[in-house]
Design an enzyme around this catalytic site. Sequence first.
Site, PDB file in Angstrom:
ATOM      1  CB  CYS A  46      -0.895   0.033   1.232  1.00 45.85           C
ATOM      2  SG  CYS A  46      -2.035  -1.339   1.335  1.00 45.85           S
TER       3      CYS A  46
HETATM    4  C1  BEZ Z   1       0.601  -4.604   1.832  1.00 42.22           C
HETATM    5  O1  BEZ Z   1       0.030  -3.560   1.538  1.00 42.22           O
HETATM    6  O2  BEZ Z   1       1.797  -4.719   1.733  1.00 42.22           O
HETATM    7  C2  BEZ Z   1      -0.161  -5.779   2.330  1.00 42.22           C
HETATM    8  C3  BEZ Z   1      -1.303  -5.603   3.089  1.00 42.22           C
HETATM    9  C4  BEZ Z   1      -1.983  -6.698   3.557  1.00 42.22           C
HETATM   10  C5  BEZ Z   1      -1.540  -7.973   3.235  1.00 42.22           C
HETATM   11  C6  BEZ Z   1      -0.409  -8.141   2.443  1.00 42.22           C
HETATM   12  C7  BEZ Z   1       0.286  -7.039   1.983  1.00 42.22           C
END
Ligand code: BEZ
Length: 212
Positions: A46
């Site tokens: 994210c």
């Molecule tokens: C991420 O944004 O890196 C992420 C969020 C939840 C699960 C896996 C990755």
Amino acid sequence: MSTLRLGDIAPDFTANTSQGTLNFYDYLGDSWGILFSHPADFTPVCTTELGTASKFKEEFDKRNVKMMALSVDGADSHNKWILDINETQQTVVNFPIIADEDKKVSNLYDMIHPNADDTLTVRSVFIVAPDKSIKLILTYPASTGRNFYELLRVIDSLQLTAYHKVATPANWKNGDAVVVSPSISTEDAKDIFPKGVEEIKPYLRMTPDPKS
Ligand code: BEZ
């Protein structure tokens, strides 16, 4: 929870965001909109997505598209995370992130998929036209970051096909030749598209980009 489909009217909402309380329709005004959800604050994928979206804002602006992101954490958390995004992605986050702690907007847009994760939002994308109809819905799992070049490409297609009787073929990009809509006869197409129509098959007619 509602299941939204293409052509439905995007539900309006008023929500707390990283930029204060905003009403979705007021925020969009007469623009196109892109609403995209993130699983949680302070997560790696994210962080890269929001940094990339910020760097692409000029391109979204050129296409008259306003961005709004969503994550199920609070506004204070979002604003602390934004400092990290700005630092690590060398950018300035320049659009609001909804603080959807009560999951009101996530539920309205069906962004929680319990068989993937029953508390966090998946990576949903909704593209909304100026009449507030939903033109595109995408759903990615948390483990796959989105391709913002593809989002710009699909907006180019949505905007072109909204105003011209054409469709865009596989791997089309802005400026490429387009397909004449099946609803138009080849004879009519020759009048509508003065740059020329190539009839490869009666159902497969190509014409140069009609907008330039
Ligand atoms: C991420 O944004 O890196 C992420 C969020 C939840 C699960 C896996 C990755």
